[in-house]
Structures are given as structure tokens and as C-alpha cells.
Design a protein around this motif. Structure first.
Motif, PDB file in Angstrom:
ATOM      1  N   LEU A  23     -55.772 -16.371 -46.052  1.00  0.00           N
ATOM      2  CA  LEU A  23     -56.890 -16.263 -45.113  1.00  0.00           C
ATOM      3  C   LEU A  23     -56.730 -14.975 -44.319  1.00  0.00           C
ATOM      4  O   LEU A  23     -55.760 -14.813 -43.579  1.00  0.00           O
ATOM      5  N   LEU A  24     -57.655 -14.053 -44.492  1.00  0.00           N
ATOM      6  CA  LEU A  24     -57.605 -12.793 -43.743  1.00  0.00           C
ATOM      7  C   LEU A  24     -58.927 -12.628 -43.014  1.00  0.00           C
ATOM      8  O   LEU A  24     -59.977 -12.503 -43.655  1.00  0.00           O
ATOM      9  N   ASN A  25     -58.867 -12.639 -41.688  1.00  0.00           N
ATOM     10  CA  ASN A  25     -60.073 -12.444 -40.881  1.00  0.00           C
ATOM     11  C   ASN A  25     -61.213 -13.373 -41.343  1.00  0.00           C
ATOM     12  O   ASN A  25     -62.328 -12.933 -41.624  1.00  0.00           O
ATOM     13  N   GLU A  26     -60.894 -14.646 -41.463  1.00  0.00           N
ATOM     14  CA  GLU A  26     -61.848 -15.695 -41.826  1.00  0.00           C
ATOM     15  C   GLU A  26     -62.356 -15.619 -43.258  1.00  0.00           C
ATOM     16  O   GLU A  26     -63.281 -16.325 -43.642  1.00  0.00           O
ATOM     17  N   GLN A  27     -61.775 -14.738 -44.068  1.00  0.00           N
ATOM     18  CA  GLN A  27     -62.149 -14.713 -45.481  1.00  0.00           C
ATOM     19  C   GLN A  27     -61.001 -15.271 -46.309  1.00  0.00           C
ATOM     20  O   GLN A  27     -59.849 -14.842 -46.158  1.00  0.00           O
ATOM     21  N   LEU A  28     -61.333 -16.220 -47.154  1.00  0.00           N
ATOM     22  CA  LEU A  28     -60.315 -16.895 -47.936  1.00  0.00           C
ATOM     23  C   LEU A  28     -60.217 -16.229 -49.312  1.00  0.00           C
ATOM     24  O   LEU A  28     -61.193 -16.201 -50.056  1.00  0.00           O
ATOM     25  N   ILE A  29     -59.049 -15.696 -49.610  1.00  0.00           N
ATOM     26  CA  ILE A  29     -58.857 -14.985 -50.881  1.00  0.00           C
ATOM     27  C   ILE A  29     -58.022 -15.857 -51.813  1.00  0.00           C
ATOM     28  O   ILE A  29     -56.920 -16.281 -51.442  1.00  0.00           O
ATOM     29  N   CYS A  30     -58.538 -16.145 -52.991  1.00  0.00           N
ATOM     30  CA  CYS A  30     -57.772 -16.936 -53.951  1.00  0.00           C
ATOM     31  C   CYS A  30     -56.750 -16.019 -54.607  1.00  0.00           C
ATOM     32  O   CYS A  30     -57.105 -15.110 -55.364  1.00  0.00           O
ATOM     33  N   MET A  31     -55.477 -16.245 -54.308  1.00  0.00           N
ATOM     34  CA  MET A  31     -54.425 -15.364 -54.804  1.00  0.00           C
ATOM     35  C   MET A  31     -54.170 -15.562 -56.294  1.00  0.00           C
ATOM     36  O   MET A  31     -53.771 -14.626 -56.984  1.00  0.00           O
ATOM     37  N   ASN A  32     -54.404 -16.773 -56.798  1.00  0.00           N
ATOM     38  CA  ASN A  32     -54.178 -17.023 -58.234  1.00  0.00           C
ATOM     39  C   ASN A  32     -55.029 -16.089 -59.099  1.00  0.00           C
ATOM     40  O   ASN A  32     -54.608 -15.685 -60.170  1.00  0.00           O
ATOM     41  N   ASP A  33     -56.230 -15.749 -58.593  1.00  0.00           N
ATOM     42  CA  ASP A  33     -57.121 -14.877 -59.357  1.00  0.00           C
ATOM     43  C   ASP A  33     -56.573 -13.454 -59.477  1.00  0.00           C
ATOM     44  O   ASP A  33     -57.079 -12.659 -60.262  1.00  0.00           O
ATOM     45  N   LEU A  34     -55.561 -13.123 -58.655  1.00  0.00           N
ATOM     46  CA  LEU A  34     -55.069 -11.740 -58.624  1.00  0.00           C
ATOM     47  C   LEU A  34     -53.851 -11.530 -59.509  1.00  0.00           C
ATOM     48  O   LEU A  34     -53.335 -10.413 -59.612  1.00  0.00           O
ATOM     49  N   ILE A  35     -53.382 -12.604 -60.135  1.00  0.00           N
ATOM     50  CA  ILE A  35     -52.218 -12.474 -61.014  1.00  0.00           C
ATOM     51  C   ILE A  35     -52.539 -11.469 -62.129  1.00  0.00           C
ATOM     52  O   ILE A  35     -53.621 -11.516 -62.705  1.00  0.00           O
ATOM     53  N   LYS A  36     -51.604 -10.584 -62.384  1.00  0.00           N
ATOM     54  CA  LYS A  36     -51.706  -9.493 -63.364  1.00  0.00           C
ATOM     55  C   LYS A  36     -52.600  -8.347 -62.892  1.00  0.00           C
ATOM     56  O   LYS A  36     -52.821  -7.387 -63.618  1.00  0.00           O
ATOM     57  N   LYS A  37     -53.102  -8.453 -61.670  1.00  0.00           N
ATOM     58  CA  LYS A  37     -53.942  -7.363 -61.147  1.00  0.00           C
ATOM     59  C   LYS A  37     -53.120  -6.503 -60.179  1.00  0.00           C
ATOM     60  O   LYS A  37     -52.127  -6.951 -59.622  1.00  0.00           O
ATOM     61  N   TYR A  38     -53.608  -5.275 -59.974  1.00  0.00           N
ATOM     62  CA  TYR A  38     -52.939  -4.343 -59.071  1.00  0.00           C
ATOM     63  C   TYR A  38     -53.448  -4.583 -57.650  1.00  0.00           C
ATOM     64  O   TYR A  38     -54.649  -4.598 -57.414  1.00  0.00           O
ATOM     65  N   ILE A  39     -52.526  -4.816 -56.726  1.00  0.00           N
ATOM     66  CA  ILE A  39     -52.933  -5.065 -55.348  1.00  0.00           C
ATOM     67  C   ILE A  39     -52.179  -4.129 -54.394  1.00  0.00           C
ATOM     68  O   ILE A  39     -51.085  -3.657 -54.711  1.00  0.00           O
ATOM     69  N   VAL A  40     -52.787  -3.873 -53.248  1.00  0.00           N
ATOM     70  CA  VAL A  40     -52.174  -2.997 -52.244  1.00  0.00           C
ATOM     71  C   VAL A  40     -52.176  -3.718 -50.900  1.00  0.00           C
ATOM     72  O   VAL A  40     -53.211  -4.208 -50.457  1.00  0.00           O
ATOM     73  N   LEU A  41     -51.007  -3.774 -50.272  1.00  0.00           N
ATOM     74  CA  LEU A  41     -50.901  -4.302 -48.911  1.00  0.00           C
ATOM     75  C   LEU A  41     -50.444  -3.163 -48.012  1.00  0.00           C
ATOM     76  O   LEU A  41     -49.393  -2.560 -48.253  1.00  0.00           O
ATOM     77  N   GLU A 231     -41.109  -0.367 -45.074  1.00  0.00           N
ATOM     78  CA  GLU A 231     -42.128   0.468 -45.724  1.00  0.00           C
ATOM     79  C   GLU A 231     -43.515  -0.044 -45.334  1.00  0.00           C
ATOM     80  O   GLU A 231     -43.701  -1.238 -45.109  1.00  0.00           O
ATOM     81  N   SER A 232     -44.479   0.878 -45.246  1.00  0.00           N
ATOM     82  CA  SER A 232     -45.781   0.450 -44.732  1.00  0.00           C
ATOM     83  C   SER A 232     -46.788   0.151 -45.844  1.00  0.00           C
ATOM     84  O   SER A 232     -47.831  -0.439 -45.583  1.00  0.00           O
ATOM     85  N   ILE A 233     -46.474   0.569 -47.078  1.00  0.00           N
ATOM     86  CA  ILE A 233     -47.376   0.213 -48.180  1.00  0.00           C
ATOM     87  C   ILE A 233     -46.589  -0.498 -49.272  1.00  0.00           C
ATOM     88  O   ILE A 233     -45.562  -0.004 -49.725  1.00  0.00           O
ATOM     89  N   ILE A 234     -47.055  -1.668 -49.630  1.00  0.00           N
ATOM     90  CA  ILE A 234     -46.433  -2.415 -50.718  1.00  0.00           C
ATOM     91  C   ILE A 234     -47.515  -2.658 -51.755  1.00  0.00           C
ATOM     92  O   ILE A 234     -48.550  -3.256 -51.462  1.00  0.00           O
ATOM     93  N   GLU A 235     -47.308  -2.115 -52.935  1.00  0.00           N
ATOM     94  CA  GLU A 235     -48.360  -2.216 -53.955  1.00  0.00           C
ATOM     95  C   GLU A 235     -47.748  -2.403 -55.325  1.00  0.00           C
ATOM     96  O   GLU A 235     -46.576  -2.107 -55.548  1.00  0.00           O
ATOM     97  N   GLY A 236     -48.555  -2.892 -56.232  1.00  0.00           N
ATOM     98  CA  GLY A 236     -48.089  -3.069 -57.600  1.00  0.00           C
ATOM     99  C   GLY A 236     -48.876  -4.173 -58.274  1.00  0.00           C
ATOM    100  O   GLY A 236     -49.807  -4.740 -57.698  1.00  0.00           O
ATOM    101  N   ARG A 237     -48.470  -4.451 -59.499  1.00  0.00           N
ATOM    102  CA  ARG A 237     -49.127  -5.519 -60.234  1.00  0.00           C
ATOM    103  C   ARG A 237     -48.499  -6.843 -59.816  1.00  0.00           C
ATOM    104  O   ARG A 237     -47.271  -6.973 -59.808  1.00  0.00           O
ATOM    105  N   LEU A 238     -49.348  -7.790 -59.465  1.00  0.00           N
ATOM    106  CA  LEU A 238     -48.853  -9.094 -59.015  1.00  0.00           C
ATOM    107  C   LEU A 238     -48.483  -9.920 -60.251  1.00  0.00           C
ATOM    108  O   LEU A 238     -49.334 -10.164 -61.101  1.00  0.00           O
ATOM    109  N   TRP A 239     -47.226 -10.326 -60.319  1.00  0.00           N
ATOM    110  CA  TRP A 239     -46.780 -11.007 -61.528  1.00  0.00           C
ATOM    111  C   TRP A 239     -46.632 -12.510 -61.334  1.00  0.00           C
ATOM    112  O   TRP A 239     -46.554 -13.273 -62.275  1.00  0.00           O
ATOM    113  N   GLY A 240     -46.590 -12.922 -60.080  1.00  0.00           N
ATOM    114  CA  GLY A 240     -46.507 -14.354 -59.849  1.00  0.00           C
ATOM    115  C   GLY A 240     -46.412 -14.669 -58.368  1.00  0.00           C
ATOM    116  O   GLY A 240     -46.213 -13.782 -57.524  1.00  0.00           O
ATOM    117  N   ILE A 241     -46.586 -15.960 -58.048  1.00  0.00           N
ATOM    118  CA  ILE A 241     -46.451 -16.449 -56.671  1.00  0.00           C
ATOM    119  C   ILE A 241     -45.601 -17.710 -56.722  1.00  0.00           C
ATOM    120  O   ILE A 241     -45.861 -18.616 -57.527  1.00  0.00           O
TER     121      ILE A 241
END
Ligand SMILES: [Zn+2]
Ligand SMILES: [Zn+2]
Length: 268
Positions: A23-41, A231-241
Motif C-alpha cells: 500500500l503506497l499512498n492509498e494505492q494498493l499494488i499487487c506485488m505478485n504481478d511484478l515477479i520477473k519484472k524490473y522494479i525501482v525503489l 544506498e538510495s536506489i534499489i533496483e533489479g528484476r524481482l525474482w520472488g517474495i
């Protein structure tokens, strides 16, 4: 797509596999949908206390400012040491009760479970919210051991079992799925015999072994923890939760719960 907001540990649903939502700023993000995708925090260099919202330079006990760390019932010593809780006893002082009587009544003078789980190896734990707890710890199997009318008694049972079973998880082994397997039903009944007579009445008759399957594409051979204090940026392909960890493809792991209250930009 970009999202901004403050991190709070992922919501979980016990399905097959476990469903994770952020949940980020009242928006609910389904993390399972991001598996194998590139994400940036990206860390926005701001931490706000998850209890009072105040800005704080440092986070205490996974998301609290220092005054809340000193005063919130959620950071009482009976959180880590249930056997010290006196919420059930009107005649004894208790940190959680002194901090917030109503909270203590609602959370610590309530039905509490003692459970056995397999996360890295066999462990014992205490909680009043078993499903959430098992998933947050990354347990692959769990069984109820006892049910008590308050946290103190559950703590007494945990202390008795700690002589035979660990109460900690090795997060590295949990994330590598390197689990020392033991039969939970067998261990439950073996450990019952170690309890003193007056605690036997709380033993739980439900022998169901609950299984948790995590959305993990492949487990890392080595894990390296990364965090926003380094470190202030953490990014990469999400491989699992698993547990409250995001696992990236090169073995880097990010503990979401540890960053409760951190302001971030999340790019997917
Ligand atoms: Zn605060
Ligand atoms: Zn308490």
C-alpha cells in the motif's frame, strides 16, 4: 508507472501462492504481478513514524520515532518477551498496560497462540494473529501448539519449549529455502510431554499442518541484504517474495518491514 508514498509492511493473503500487496499512498499494488519484472525503489530521504507521523532521522523498532519507541504499547518489552506481560493481572505493573491500558486489554489480554513453524528450522513463536505471523516469518509449514487466554501464559509455554526448540529464524537460510525439515505433528506431541502439568490444559487439539507457498521464481544460492541506510536506489528484476523480503535476481534481498515509514518512489 510511478508511485510515491511511505513503506508499510506488505499485506498478505493466505492463498496459493501467498498474495502480497504493497500500500503506497492509498494505492494498493499487487506485488505478485511484478515477479520477473524490473522494479525501482528510490529512497526520498525522509522517514515518518508509523505511529504519530512525525518526521524522524532514525527509525526505532521498525518504524517508530524515539518518543513513540519509548511510549507506544507496540514497542513494549512484552512484544519480544511475552512471558513478561502482565496485561491480564490487575495487581501487577506491565509496560504495555502502563503505556496504553485499552490496547493492552485488546491485544495482550486476549486469546494468544503458541505455534511451531518451519522457517529455516523448527521454531516456536507466540502471536494473536497466526496467519500474518507465519507468512511474515517466511514459514513453509506451521501448526498450532497451544491457545491461551492471554499473552503471559503463551509466553510461559514458549519459555518452556525454548529449551528444546529455537525461537529465532535464520533469515539467510529462510530466503535460500534451506530448511531443516522436521515433522510438526510428531514434534508437537513430543514437546507436549515437556510441559509442566498446569500448562497442559492450553494444548491445542487441532493438528492441521498449514502449508505456505511463496511467489518465488527461483531461490538464490547466496543472499546479500540491501537497505536504504546504505544506498538510495534499489533496483533489479524481482525474482520472488518470501516473508517480508523482496528477492532480486542477483541474490540481493530487501526487507520491506525494516523500512516501515521510509518515503519512497516506486517505479514499475
Ligand atoms: Zn512517533
Ligand atoms: Zn503486554
Amino acid at each position: 508507472m510511478d508511485y510515491t508514498g511511505h513503506i508499510i509492511k506488505m499485506r498478505t493473503t493466505h492463498s496459493n501462492p501467498i498474495k502480497y500487496e504493497l500500500l503506497l499512498n492509498e494505492q494498493l499494488i499487487c506485488m505478485n504481478d511484478l515477479i520477473k519484472k524490473y522494479i525501482v525503489l528510490e529512497y526520498k530521504n525522509e522517514i515518518n513514524c508509523i505511529e504519530c507521523g512525525r518526521q524522524t532521522n532514525k527509525s526505532f523498532a521498525q518504524g517508530y520515532c524515539y518518543p513513540c519507541f519509548l511510549n507506544s504499547p507496540r514497542t513494549s518489552d512484552c512484544i519480544m518477551k511475552p512471558e513478561r506481560c502482565n496485561a491480564h493481572d490487575a495487581n501487577k505493573a506491565s509496560q504495555c498496560k502502563d503505556r496504553d491500558q485499552k490496547w493492552a486489554e485488546n491485544y495482550h489480554n486476549q486469546n494468544t497462540y503458541v505455534y511451531l513453524a518451519l522457517s529455516s528450522g523448527l521454531k516456536v513463536g507466540v502471536t494473536n494473529d497466526i496467519n500474518t505471523r507465519w507468512i511474515d516469518q517466511g514459514a513453509i509449514q506451521a501448526i498450532k501448539f497451544a491457545k491461551t487466554p492471554n499473552r503471559f501464559l503463551a509466553g510461559q509455554i514458549e519459555v518452556a519449549l525454548k529449551q528444546y526448540v529455537a525461537d529465532k529464524t535464520s533469515w539467510q537460510r529462510m530466503l535460500k529455502n534451506d530448511v531443516a525439515y522436521q515433522d510438526l505433528q510428531e514434534m508437537k506431541h513430543e514437546l507436549k510431554n515437556k510441559l509442566v502439568e498446569n500448562l497442559h490444559q492450553y494444548f491445542h487439539s487441532d493438528d492441521t499442518v498449514h502449508e505456505m507457498k511463496y511467489p518465488v521464481e527461483s531461490y538464490p544460492e547466496k543472499v546479500k541484504s540491501v537497505n536504504f541506510d546504505k544506498e538510495s536506489i534499489i533496483e533489479g528484476r524481482l525474482w520472488g517474495i518470501k516473508g517480508q523480503y523482496l528477492m532480486f535476481d542477483d541474490g540481493r534481498v530487501f526487507n520491506v518491514r525494516r523500512h516501515n515509514g521510509y518515503a519512497v518512489r516506486f517505479e514499475i
